[in-house]
Design an enzyme around this catalytic site. Sequence first.
Site, PDB file in Angstrom:
ATOM      1  N   ASP A   1      -7.361   7.669  -0.967  1.00 48.75           N
ATOM      2  CA  ASP A   1      -7.033   6.324  -1.273  1.00 48.75           C
ATOM      3  C   ASP A   1      -8.453   5.602  -1.930  1.00 48.75           C
ATOM      4  OD1 ASP A   1      -6.076   3.640  -1.538  1.00 48.75           O
ATOM      5  OD2 ASP A   1      -4.993   3.611  -0.018  1.00 48.75           O
TER       6      ASP A   1
ATOM      7  N   HIS B   1       3.019   5.668  -9.276  1.00 52.30           N
ATOM      8  CA  HIS B   1       2.138   4.389  -8.980  1.00 52.30           C
ATOM      9  C   HIS B   1       0.862   4.296 -10.110  1.00 52.30           C
ATOM     10  CE1 HIS B   1      -0.049   1.423  -6.961  1.00 52.30           C
ATOM     11  NE2 HIS B   1      -1.021   2.020  -6.581  1.00 52.30           N
TER      12      HIS B   1
END
Length: 433
Positions: free
Chosen positions: A244, A342
Amino acid sequence: METSTDSATGHDSTTGTTGGSTASGFTRRALLGTAGAGLVVGAGAGAAAALAADRPGPHRPPVPAGGLGPARVEFHGEHQGGILEPQQARVQLAAFDLAGGAGRDGLRALLRRWSRTAARMAAGEPADEFENQVALDAGPCSLTVTFGFGAGLFEKTGLTGERPAGLEPLPAFPADALDPARGDGDLFVQIGADDALVAVHALRVLQRQAAGTAALRWQMSGFARTPGATAAPMTGRNLMGQIDGTNNPRPGEEGFAAKVFVAAGGEQPAWLAGGSFLVFRRIRMLLDSWEALPVDRQERVIGRRKSDGAPLGAPDGAGERTPVDLAAQGPDGSLAVPSDAHIRVAAPAANGGAAMLRRGFSYHDGLLADGSPDAGLLFLAFQADPRRGFTPVQRKLARGDGLSRFLRHEASGVYAVPPGAPQDGYVGQSLLG
């Protein structure tokens, strides 16, 4: 929630330092009579930018030879600490509301008091007031204290003419489930440190110093990977298990400052030049639903392999820094990165180049009444103007991001973050004089 690219809801590990990290001449331990040691960490702003640009990703530098405790971040400087520094292991977030009648003079006195104390604690020294000895034996542990101003502050202090144009309420987004009691606030404080006790100590001292001038509105705790937990520096993972923060903007990149900091001479008031805007969102992850998906389905929701962060369609041996080929096709001719993945929806190219510096932390606060985890992301994004950063990206994510089915935005806030405090000065001095 963004897991590998720039987005309005992502989590990251940042690089660089601001104002330089200097040798700690005294630590709490030394000042209070036990053995302590100073350590030079980081570098000046220019060197930090070069170092960040040279790194293959948004990674934290290796743990200093002397350990985490002596690591120090200078409080005074061009920008406030807690923006450009590598992300610490722990964070305390809080917002305060000014008391009725505190006014401009009360606010000025509080910010002077807070800045003086934050500078001492960042140097590893005991607080000058309300020292509770919670962090008695620790060094500064990379402590940073970052202050922000909410919209209500300008109304309560008669400074509406100085309210920045970018400090306006965020629009309502589909599926928002915001709790007003856990968002907004006149004064925002972000406290980061590599030791939980150091961060909690700082928050408690600031809260006690605010008594009579500002009352705590809400408080939250978060965490990230502890430096040294991996064999080599690497991008962290969030509670969904995803790498992330791969494509977070980095100091040293062309246009970085324009994305993150307010420029002088623009539409924002002069006092905010060198400052930033912060968007905060508490984003709960629906982990029970997410973890019920097989890994290959999770990867299609994100658009990246879970094991190494490489984009779908990339060859074996590729990594998280491999450029995303949004036109790549799978063996059956379908898009390797699905249309609602995403990373496709969040890509800056798909959002007019909108970007922000994300510095989020995970949280896990037990179980909700239905037995599901109360866990997710404390999203923090610094940017030059939320109207051109967070808002357009989040609008697109809310409409077409497959990941949004597994997220709930439960609290929100927007704050103007003043520039750093000058030597012998305080944060907010450019506004309050």
